[in-house]
Design a protein around this motif. Structure first.
Motif, short mmCIF file in Angstrom:
data_model
loop_
_atom_site.label_atom_id
_atom_site.label_comp_id
_atom_site.label_asym_id
_atom_site.label_seq_id
_atom_site.Cartn_x
_atom_site.Cartn_y
_atom_site.Cartn_z
N MET A 1 0.83 -1.20 0.00
CA MET A 1 0.00 0.00 0.00
C MET A 1 0.87 1.26 0.00
O MET A 1 0.58 2.22 -0.71
CB MET A 1 -0.96 0.03 1.19
N ASN A 2 1.95 1.25 0.78
CA ASN A 2 2.85 2.40 0.80
C ASN A 2 3.45 2.65 -0.57
O ASN A 2 3.57 3.80 -1.02
CB ASN A 2 3.96 2.21 1.84
N THR A 3 3.83 1.59 -1.25
CA THR A 3 4.38 1.72 -2.60
C THR A 3 3.35 2.34 -3.54
O THR A 3 3.67 3.25 -4.31
CB THR A 3 4.82 0.34 -3.14
N ASN A 4 2.12 1.87 -3.46
CA ASN A 4 1.06 2.41 -4.31
C ASN A 4 0.78 3.87 -4.00
O ASN A 4 0.54 4.67 -4.92
CB ASN A 4 -0.22 1.58 -4.17
N ILE A 5 0.81 4.23 -2.73
CA ILE A 5 0.58 5.62 -2.33
C ILE A 5 1.68 6.51 -2.92
O ILE A 5 1.40 7.58 -3.44
CB ILE A 5 0.53 5.74 -0.79
N ARG A 6 2.91 6.05 -2.85
CA ARG A 6 4.03 6.84 -3.38
C ARG A 6 3.95 6.99 -4.89
O ARG A 6 4.19 8.08 -5.43
CB ARG A 6 5.35 6.21 -2.96
N ILE A 7 3.57 5.93 -5.58
CA ILE A 7 3.42 6.00 -7.03
C ILE A 7 2.31 6.97 -7.40
O ILE A 7 2.47 7.81 -8.29
CB ILE A 7 3.15 4.59 -7.61
N ASP A 8 1.17 6.89 -6.71
CA ASP A 8 0.05 7.79 -6.98
C ASP A 8 0.42 9.25 -6.69
O ASP A 8 0.01 10.15 -7.41
CB ASP A 8 -1.18 7.40 -6.16
N THR A 9 1.19 9.46 -5.64
CA THR A 9 1.61 10.82 -5.29
C THR A 9 2.45 11.43 -6.41
O THR A 9 2.19 12.55 -6.86
CB THR A 9 2.42 10.83 -3.98
N VAL A 10 3.42 10.67 -6.89
CA VAL A 10 4.28 11.17 -7.97
C VAL A 10 3.45 11.39 -9.23
O VAL A 10 3.61 12.40 -9.93
CB VAL A 10 5.45 10.20 -8.23
N ASN A 11 2.53 10.48 -9.53
CA ASN A 11 1.66 10.65 -10.71
C ASN A 11 0.80 11.90 -10.60
O ASN A 11 0.59 12.60 -11.59
CB ASN A 11 0.79 9.41 -10.91
N MET A 12 0.28 12.19 -9.40
CA MET A 12 -0.52 13.40 -9.20
C MET A 12 0.33 14.64 -9.44
O MET A 12 -0.12 15.61 -10.04
CB MET A 12 -1.10 13.43 -7.78
N LEU A 13 1.57 14.61 -8.97
CA LEU A 13 2.44 15.77 -9.08
C LEU A 13 2.97 15.96 -10.50
O LEU A 13 3.43 17.05 -10.84
CB LEU A 13 3.59 15.67 -8.09
N MET A 14 2.89 14.95 -11.33
CA MET A 14 3.28 15.10 -12.72
C MET A 14 2.31 16.03 -13.46
O MET A 14 2.65 16.60 -14.49
CB MET A 14 3.36 13.74 -13.42
N GLN A 15 1.10 16.18 -12.91
CA GLN A 15 0.11 17.07 -13.49
C GLN A 15 0.40 18.53 -13.14
O GLN A 15 -0.15 19.44 -13.75
CB GLN A 15 -1.30 16.71 -13.00
N GLY A 16 1.21 18.76 -12.12
CA GLY A 16 1.55 20.11 -11.69
C GLY A 16 1.58 20.20 -10.17
O GLY A 16 1.41 19.22 -9.46
N LYS A 17 1.80 21.42 -9.68
CA LYS A 17 1.85 21.66 -8.24
C LYS A 17 0.48 21.41 -7.61
O LYS A 17 -0.55 21.68 -8.22
CB LYS A 17 2.28 23.09 -7.94
N ILE A 18 0.51 20.92 -6.38
CA ILE A 18 -0.74 20.69 -5.65
C ILE A 18 -0.46 20.84 -4.15
O ILE A 18 0.64 20.52 -3.69
CB ILE A 18 -1.33 19.29 -5.97
N GLU A 19 -1.44 21.34 -3.43
CA GLU A 19 -1.29 21.49 -1.98
C GLU A 19 -1.21 20.12 -1.32
O GLU A 19 -1.92 19.19 -1.71
CB GLU A 19 -2.46 22.27 -1.40
N THR A 20 -0.36 20.01 -0.33
CA THR A 20 -0.18 18.73 0.35
C THR A 20 -1.48 18.29 1.04
O THR A 20 -1.75 17.10 1.12
CB THR A 20 0.95 18.79 1.38
N ARG A 21 -2.26 19.24 1.51
CA ARG A 21 -3.52 18.88 2.17
C ARG A 21 -4.47 18.19 1.20
O ARG A 21 -5.21 17.28 1.58
CB ARG A 21 -4.17 20.12 2.77
N GLU A 22 -4.46 18.63 -0.06
CA GLU A 22 -5.29 18.00 -1.08
C GLU A 22 -4.82 16.58 -1.38
O GLU A 22 -5.63 15.67 -1.54
CB GLU A 22 -5.30 18.83 -2.37
N ILE A 23 -3.51 16.41 -1.48
CA ILE A 23 -2.95 15.08 -1.73
C ILE A 23 -3.36 14.13 -0.61
O ILE A 23 -3.82 13.02 -0.86
CB ILE A 23 -1.41 15.14 -1.82
N VAL A 24 -3.21 14.59 0.62
CA VAL A 24 -3.54 13.76 1.78
C VAL A 24 -5.02 13.39 1.77
O VAL A 24 -5.38 12.23 1.96
CB VAL A 24 -3.16 14.48 3.09
N LYS A 25 -5.87 14.37 1.51
CA LYS A 25 -7.31 14.12 1.51
C LYS A 25 -7.71 13.12 0.44
O LYS A 25 -8.44 12.16 0.71
CB LYS A 25 -8.06 15.44 1.30
N ILE A 26 -7.21 13.30 -0.76
CA ILE A 26 -7.57 12.44 -1.89
C ILE A 26 -7.08 11.01 -1.67
O ILE A 26 -7.84 10.05 -1.84
CB ILE A 26 -7.01 13.02 -3.21
#
Length: 67
Positions: free
Chosen positions: A4-29
């Protein structure tokens, strides 16, 4: 390492490839997507920051993550 940690890290990097995002949004999503605690998501963000995979501009009250 937990899968699960690996998947979370992959998803985080994929989200950030779209551009900057607030950390609170990343955490919530991702906490909702994986049905896990916000603390776990924050730990993974911290790991990605420490290993240099992402950068976090810490500005109160809103921190912004980017690649």
């Amino acid at each position: 390492m937990n899968r699960m940690n690996t998947n979370i890290r992959i998803d985080t990097v994929n989200m950030l490839m779209q551009g900057k995002i607030e950390t609170r949004e990343i955490v919530k999503i991702l906490a909702k997507k994986y049905n896990t605690t916000k603390q776990r998501i924050c730990g993974n963000l911290s790991y990605l920051k420490r290993c240099g995979a992402i950068h976090v501009f810490s500005d109160r009250p809103h921190s912004v993550a980017y690649l």
